[in-house]
Design a protein around this motif. Structure first.
Motif, short mmCIF file in Angstrom:
data_model
loop_
_atom_site.label_atom_id
_atom_site.label_comp_id
_atom_site.label_asym_id
_atom_site.label_seq_id
_atom_site.Cartn_x
_atom_site.Cartn_y
_atom_site.Cartn_z
N THR A 10 0.81 -1.22 0.00
CA THR A 10 0.00 0.00 0.00
C THR A 10 0.84 1.27 0.00
OG1 THR A 10 -1.70 -1.17 1.27
CG2 THR A 10 -1.85 1.23 1.22
N ARG A 11 1.98 1.22 0.70
CA ARG A 11 2.78 2.43 0.88
C ARG A 11 4.25 2.15 0.61
NH1 ARG A 11 2.40 4.90 6.60
NH2 ARG A 11 2.82 2.74 7.19
N LEU A 12 4.95 3.19 0.25
CA LEU A 12 6.41 3.20 0.21
C LEU A 12 6.89 3.94 1.45
CD1 LEU A 12 8.72 4.23 -2.73
CD2 LEU A 12 8.98 5.28 -0.50
N LYS A 13 7.68 3.27 2.28
CA LYS A 13 8.27 3.92 3.44
C LYS A 13 9.74 4.19 3.14
CE LYS A 13 6.03 0.70 4.91
NZ LYS A 13 5.03 -0.18 4.23
N TRP A 14 10.22 5.37 3.44
CA TRP A 14 11.61 5.71 3.16
C TRP A 14 12.30 6.21 4.42
CZ3 TRP A 14 13.16 10.65 4.26
CH2 TRP A 14 12.16 11.64 4.31
N GLY A 15 13.61 6.02 4.44
CA GLY A 15 14.40 6.52 5.55
C GLY A 15 15.73 7.02 5.03
N TRP A 22 19.15 7.99 12.03
CA TRP A 22 18.17 8.41 11.04
C TRP A 22 18.10 9.93 10.98
CZ3 TRP A 22 16.77 4.82 7.83
CH2 TRP A 22 16.74 3.49 8.25
N ARG A 23 18.10 10.45 9.77
CA ARG A 23 17.99 11.88 9.55
C ARG A 23 16.63 12.28 8.98
NH1 ARG A 23 20.74 12.01 12.92
NH2 ARG A 23 22.97 12.50 13.07
N GLY A 24 15.81 11.30 8.69
CA GLY A 24 14.46 11.56 8.22
C GLY A 24 13.79 10.27 7.80
N GLN A 25 12.48 10.20 7.99
CA GLN A 25 11.68 9.07 7.54
C GLN A 25 10.32 9.60 7.09
OE1 GLN A 25 11.33 5.82 10.33
NE2 GLN A 25 13.53 5.49 10.46
N GLY A 26 9.69 8.87 6.18
CA GLY A 26 8.38 9.27 5.72
C GLY A 26 7.75 8.16 4.90
N ALA A 27 6.59 8.44 4.36
CA ALA A 27 5.85 7.44 3.58
C ALA A 27 5.07 8.12 2.47
CB ALA A 27 4.89 6.66 4.48
N VAL A 28 4.89 7.37 1.37
CA VAL A 28 4.12 7.83 0.22
C VAL A 28 3.19 6.70 -0.18
CG1 VAL A 28 4.21 8.57 -2.19
CG2 VAL A 28 5.98 9.33 -0.59
N SER A 31 -0.61 4.72 -4.49
CA SER A 31 -1.59 5.33 -5.37
C SER A 31 -1.21 6.76 -5.75
CB SER A 31 -2.98 5.33 -4.72
OG SER A 31 -2.95 6.03 -3.48
N ALA A 32 -0.22 7.31 -5.05
CA ALA A 32 0.28 8.66 -5.36
C ALA A 32 1.80 8.61 -5.49
CB ALA A 32 -0.13 9.64 -4.27
N LEU A 33 2.29 7.59 -6.19
CA LEU A 33 3.72 7.32 -6.24
C LEU A 33 4.53 8.44 -6.87
CD1 LEU A 33 5.73 5.12 -5.40
CD2 LEU A 33 5.47 4.13 -7.68
N ASP A 34 3.92 9.19 -7.78
CA ASP A 34 4.66 10.29 -8.40
C ASP A 34 5.16 11.29 -7.36
OD1 ASP A 34 4.28 9.18 -10.86
OD2 ASP A 34 2.70 10.55 -11.50
N GLY A 35 4.50 11.34 -6.21
CA GLY A 35 4.95 12.23 -5.15
C GLY A 35 6.31 11.88 -4.60
N PHE A 36 6.78 10.65 -4.85
CA PHE A 36 8.10 10.28 -4.37
C PHE A 36 9.20 11.04 -5.10
CE2 PHE A 36 11.84 7.36 -4.26
CZ PHE A 36 12.10 7.49 -2.92
N ALA A 37 8.93 11.45 -6.33
CA ALA A 37 9.92 12.26 -7.06
C ALA A 37 10.17 13.57 -6.31
CB ALA A 37 9.43 12.53 -8.48
N ASP A 38 9.13 14.14 -5.74
CA ASP A 38 9.29 15.37 -4.95
C ASP A 38 10.07 15.09 -3.67
OD1 ASP A 38 7.80 16.80 -6.84
OD2 ASP A 38 5.91 16.32 -5.82
N VAL A 39 9.82 13.93 -3.06
CA VAL A 39 10.58 13.55 -1.87
C VAL A 39 12.06 13.45 -2.21
CG1 VAL A 39 10.99 11.72 -0.18
CG2 VAL A 39 8.65 12.37 -0.78
N LEU A 40 12.38 12.78 -3.30
CA LEU A 40 13.78 12.63 -3.71
C LEU A 40 14.45 13.98 -3.90
CD1 LEU A 40 13.84 9.70 -6.31
CD2 LEU A 40 15.10 9.82 -4.16
N ALA A 41 13.73 14.89 -4.53
CA ALA A 41 14.30 16.21 -4.80
C ALA A 41 14.60 16.98 -3.52
CB ALA A 41 13.36 17.01 -5.69
N SER A 42 13.90 16.65 -2.45
CA SER A 42 14.06 17.39 -1.19
C SER A 42 15.11 16.81 -0.27
CB SER A 42 12.72 17.43 -0.45
OG SER A 42 12.39 16.15 0.08
#
Length: 239
Positions: A10-15, A22-28, A31-42
């Motif tokens: 259901t989700r992509l969890k990143w760290g 750990w310097r950051g963690q989150g999830a996408v 169904s909205a996977l394109d939003g991970f491109a924005d995460v990568l850029a940040s």
């Protein structure tokens, strides 16, 4: 910095890990996977990426394209027969899910005794890890929300609605929530009996439903934010 990815159903969890913490963690949501491109850029400067993907080749391919545009090579783990302090006793070790393998490695790194390794997401898995680091086997069952959804989908008069846990439910929504929780709790507690006799045995619990399950479980318990990410960072550090 190292980027670790847990790609579930259901989700992509990143760290983001710097080698010491750990310097950051989150999830996408997938169904909205394109939003991970924005995460990568940040994220800034990332040197390496390692991930566990159980969502399939299509999702893996999309993520690979995002990573390539960010200058990163996609590297996905495969379960081993033995490694990182864990021996995999599955009849065919390669058939174990990559996420379960990573979670076992993470569990072994965090706790050197016997453990029941529980991930409560879209599916719930409960895996037996003995005090010698041998994965003896485990079970898979529908997750808490999937159980509730199946009742709403496959019965005429049982809705998918919010209920709460009650000792003796007197509303249908509470009866559904309580029944599904009992099914999860019962499976986990029965599996924990397999390690309960070993000194220091512990249930290591993670996943989206962990907060609902933890207060009700009647076994020694430790909640962990994401055992898959914990396992992946250990694998990367062992290179």
């Amino acid at each position: 910095m190292d980027l670790l990815l847990d790609v579930g159903n259901t989700r992509l969890k990143w760290g983001l890990h710097d080698g010491t913490g750990w310097r950051g963690q989150g999830a996408v949501l997938l169904s909205a996977l394109d939003g991970f491109a924005d995460v990568l850029a940040s994220l800034g400067s990332v040197e390496r990426m390692l991930g566990a993907n159980v969502a399939g080749a299509t999702v893996g391919g999309r993520l690979g394209a995002f990573l390539e545009r960010a200058g990163l090579a996609a590297e996905w783990i495969r379960p081993l027969g033995e490694g990182y302090g864990v021996r995999n006793a599955y009849l065919d070790p390669s058939r174990l899910g990559a996420d379960r393998w990573a979670a076992l490695v993470g569990a072994r790194a965090l706790h050197d005794g016997a453990a029941l390794v529980v991930t409560s997401g879209t599916a719930t898995t409960a895996d037996v890890l003995d005090s010698q680091g041998v994965f003896q086997g485990g079970v898979i069952l529908p997750g808490l929300d999937l159980m509730r959804l199946s009742l709403a989908r496959d019965t005429a008069q049982l809705p998918f609605s919010d209920g709460r846990f009650e000792r003796t439910p007197r509303r249908t929504a509470d009866a559904i929530q309580t029944g599904c929780l009992h099914a999860q709790l019962g499976a986990i507690e029965r599996m924990f009996r397999l390690v309960a006799g070993e000194p220091g045995s512990l249930c290591l619990l993670n996943g989206g439903a962990a907060a609902a399950l933890a207060p009700l479980l009647e076994c020694p318990l430790r909640e962990v934010d994401n055992l898959v990410l914990e396992g992946l960072v250990r694998m990367l550090g062992a290179d």
